[in-house]
Design a protein around this motif. Structure first.
Motif, PDB file in Angstrom:
ATOM      1  N   GLY A   1       0.893  -1.305  -0.006  1.00  0.00           N
ATOM      2  CA  GLY A   1      -0.089   0.060  -0.031  1.00  0.00           C
ATOM      3  C   GLY A   1       0.836   1.275   0.005  1.00  0.00           C
ATOM      4  O   GLY A   1       0.525   2.245  -0.658  1.00  0.00           O
ATOM      5  N   GLU A   2       2.053   1.312   0.804  1.00  0.00           N
ATOM      6  CA  GLU A   2       2.829   2.576   0.803  1.00  0.00           C
ATOM      7  C   GLU A   2       3.279   2.862  -0.520  1.00  0.00           C
ATOM      8  O   GLU A   2       3.587   3.880  -0.859  1.00  0.00           O
ATOM      9  CB  GLU A   2       3.978   2.161   1.818  1.00  0.00           C
ATOM     10  N   GLU A   3       3.772   1.662  -1.488  1.00  0.00           N
ATOM     11  CA  GLU A   3       4.083   1.961  -3.023  1.00  0.00           C
ATOM     12  C   GLU A   3       3.077   2.598  -3.493  1.00  0.00           C
ATOM     13  O   GLU A   3       3.391   3.690  -4.459  1.00  0.00           O
ATOM     14  CB  GLU A   3       4.839   0.889  -3.467  1.00  0.00           C
ATOM     15  N   VAL A   4       1.806   2.269  -3.431  1.00  0.00           N
ATOM     16  CA  VAL A   4       0.707   3.023  -4.308  1.00  0.00           C
ATOM     17  C   VAL A   4       0.526   4.331  -3.685  1.00  0.00           C
ATOM     18  O   VAL A   4       0.458   5.150  -4.508  1.00  0.00           O
ATOM     19  CB  VAL A   4      -0.639   2.137  -3.863  1.00  0.00           C
ATOM     20  N   THR A   5       0.510   4.516  -2.495  1.00  0.00           N
ATOM     21  CA  THR A   5       0.295   5.842  -1.837  1.00  0.00           C
ATOM     22  C   THR A   5       1.235   7.270  -2.148  1.00  0.00           C
ATOM     23  O   THR A   5       1.201   8.138  -2.040  1.00  0.00           O
ATOM     24  CB  THR A   5      -0.327   5.845  -0.534  1.00  0.00           C
ATOM     25  N   ALA A   6       2.451   6.351  -2.427  1.00  0.00           N
ATOM     26  CA  ALA A   6       3.620   7.061  -2.405  1.00  0.00           C
ATOM     27  C   ALA A   6       3.340   7.943  -3.635  1.00  0.00           C
ATOM     28  O   ALA A   6       4.130   8.918  -4.042  1.00  0.00           O
ATOM     29  CB  ALA A   6       5.026   6.372  -2.891  1.00  0.00           C
ATOM     30  N   VAL A   7       2.576   7.312  -4.773  1.00  0.00           N
ATOM     31  CA  VAL A   7       2.141   8.235  -5.964  1.00  0.00           C
ATOM     32  C   VAL A   7       1.904   9.950  -5.483  1.00  0.00           C
ATOM     33  O   VAL A   7       2.069  10.769  -6.409  1.00  0.00           O
ATOM     34  CB  VAL A   7       1.291   7.556  -6.845  1.00  0.00           C
ATOM     35  N   ILE A   8       1.132   9.912  -4.525  1.00  0.00           N
ATOM     36  CA  ILE A   8       0.673  11.392  -4.190  1.00  0.00           C
ATOM     37  C   ILE A   8       1.747  12.195  -3.690  1.00  0.00           C
ATOM     38  O   ILE A   8       1.858  13.336  -4.140  1.00  0.00           O
ATOM     39  CB  ILE A   8      -0.249  11.048  -2.878  1.00  0.00           C
ATOM     40  N   THR A   9       2.899  11.668  -2.705  1.00  0.00           N
ATOM     41  CA  THR A   9       3.936  12.265  -2.473  1.00  0.00           C
ATOM     42  C   THR A   9       4.836  12.726  -3.816  1.00  0.00           C
ATOM     43  O   THR A   9       5.285  13.924  -4.115  1.00  0.00           O
ATOM     44  CB  THR A   9       4.883  11.660  -1.884  1.00  0.00           C
TER      45      THR A   9
END
Length: 423
Positions: A366-374
């Motif tokens: 999940g962290e890799e997916v949400t890292a797109v936001i950053t």
């Protein structure tokens, strides 16, 4: 050479943005109206006593809370009143940190276990799978695909691959990894969970039954070791008595969970677990035993022979449309489809496992997916990022001002009450 300008944000849905902008204005109006109302009440009740004094104190605190929270909310997006006050206009200045915060917000509020499980439950994975597998052509397709993939995979693995895997990967890894801490930890956990008691019960049950069913065999073994010079009749009576005592003793251990023999076994196992973790001599002996096993030539030969025999048997059966493996696969697929169609408990368990798998995937990736936001926000222009973010979350932030006004008033009344009581 000038640095390239930050890319502009993608234009959102104009209609949706208009609705957000309208909602933001309404909430700002509400927040400002409450502040003005508190100011009016404060002016009207100034220098009043009695219960109006409580109202005045509440209104004064409401204004303080409202202005403080207005400053806090405004400072996120710009300088309040245009004044370059330190630690204001945080989003334009620290949009990268905000991007990280939004990444965490999405992960904490959307990629959550409860939400994922709810979505998996509504999908009815097991029920849909049962309906699809119930069709004979679909079941046969599954069997054919699994058999073909397994056969191809087996044909790609040669004996030298297995030998290289054992020599180059497994054996060196086993040599490098101390086995004593692993064995000690496993034994400790097994003892803490009383896992060995079940094995002990099974062993005692089998031993007791065998002793009762084979008295002659036991006595023959004892007579073979009896003194040659003792009379035969005495040896027979002694061996019979020993057998009877063995049956009684094993029976006592079997029926008594707190028997001294069980306690002694627990003590020995706990001491062994402790020695494996802490005693250097025990650890060295264990490592030497591991080395002897790894160096023994039969380990490699037996491993390759076992693999070769298993591969030939599986490949032969997979290639035969009427082979045992394919028939078994067909039976299992049909049986699974029937059970899924009729067993609600099984469907619930499968859906639960699917939920567990989805939760595991999200927790791991999940962290890799949400890292797109950053990564995306890092490329934004600061002022434009502040405007867009305020448009999306500003309405909710206005509740901070509203709550500050209300809570401030309540606290003001409470403080005034304490002051009156003290004086």
């Amino acid at each position: 050479m000038s640095s390239p300008a930050a890319p502009a944000l993608a234009v959102g849905d104009p209609a949706a943005d208009a609705l957000r902008r309208s909602a933001l204005r309404r909430m700002r109006t509400v927040a400002v109206s409450l502040l003005l109302f508190a100011a009016a009440v404060y002016v009207l009740t100034l220098d009043e006593e009695g219960w109006l004094g409580f109202v005045n104190a509440g209104a004064e605190a409401s204004m303080v809370g409202a202005i403080a929270d207005w400053f806090a909310v405004t400072a996120l997006f710009k300088h309040p009143l245009g004044l370059p006050i330190p630690h204001t206009a945080l989003i334009p200045k620290r949009k990268d940190d905000l991007g990280k915060g939004l990444e965490e917000f999405v992960g904490e509020n959307f990629l959550q276990e409860d939400i994922i499980r709810e979505r998996i439950a509504s999908a009815r994975v097991a029920e849909r799978a049962a309906g699809w597998l119930s069709a004979p052509e679909n079941a046969q397709r599954v069997v054919d695909e699994v058999a073909d993939l397994a056969r191809i995979a087996l044909s790609k693995v040669r004996d030298d691959h297995i030998e290289a895997l054992i020599h180059e990967a497994l054996v060196p890894r086993f040599r490098e990894e101390p086995i004593s801490p692993l064995l000690g930890s496993l034994l400790t956990e097994a003892l803490n969970d009383d896992l060995h008691h079940g094995l002990v019960d099974i062993a005692l049950e089998e031993l007791h039954g065998w002793l009762e069913a084979n008295p002659d065999t036991v006595q023959d073994v004892l007579l073979e070791r009896a003194p040659w010079w003792a009379p035969e009749r005495i040896n027979e009576r002694v061996s019979s008595r020993i057998h009877l005592e063995m049956v009684h003793w094993v029976g006592d251990i079997r029926t008594d969970p707190d028997h001294r023999a069980r306690q002694a076994l627990d003590s020995v196992l706990r001491q062994l677990a402790e020695d494996l973790l802490q005693d250097p001599d025990t650890q060295q002996r264990t490592e030497r035993l591991k080395e002897r096993l790894l160096d023994h030539p039969s380990v490699l030969a037996s491993s390759i022979s076992l693999w070769d025999a298993l591969r030939r048997a599986l490949t032969s059966s997979l290639e035969d449309p009427q082979g045992a493996v394919r028939r078994r696969l067909q039976q299992e697929v049909s049986s699974l489809a029937h059970r899924l169609s009729t067993d609600a408990t099984l469907r619930e368990r499968i859906d639960a496992r699917a939920s567990d798998l989805a939760v595991f995937a999200v927790s791991r990736y999940g962290e890799e997916v949400t890292a797109v936001i950053t990564h995306t926000i890092e490329r934004w222009d600061g002022k434009e990022a502040a405007r867009r973010i305020e448009l999306h979350v500003g309405r909710d932030l206005q509740f901070i001002r509203i709550n500050g006004t209300i809570v401030g008033g309540l606290v003001g009344v409470l403080i005034h009450t304490v002051s009156v009581l003290v004086h």
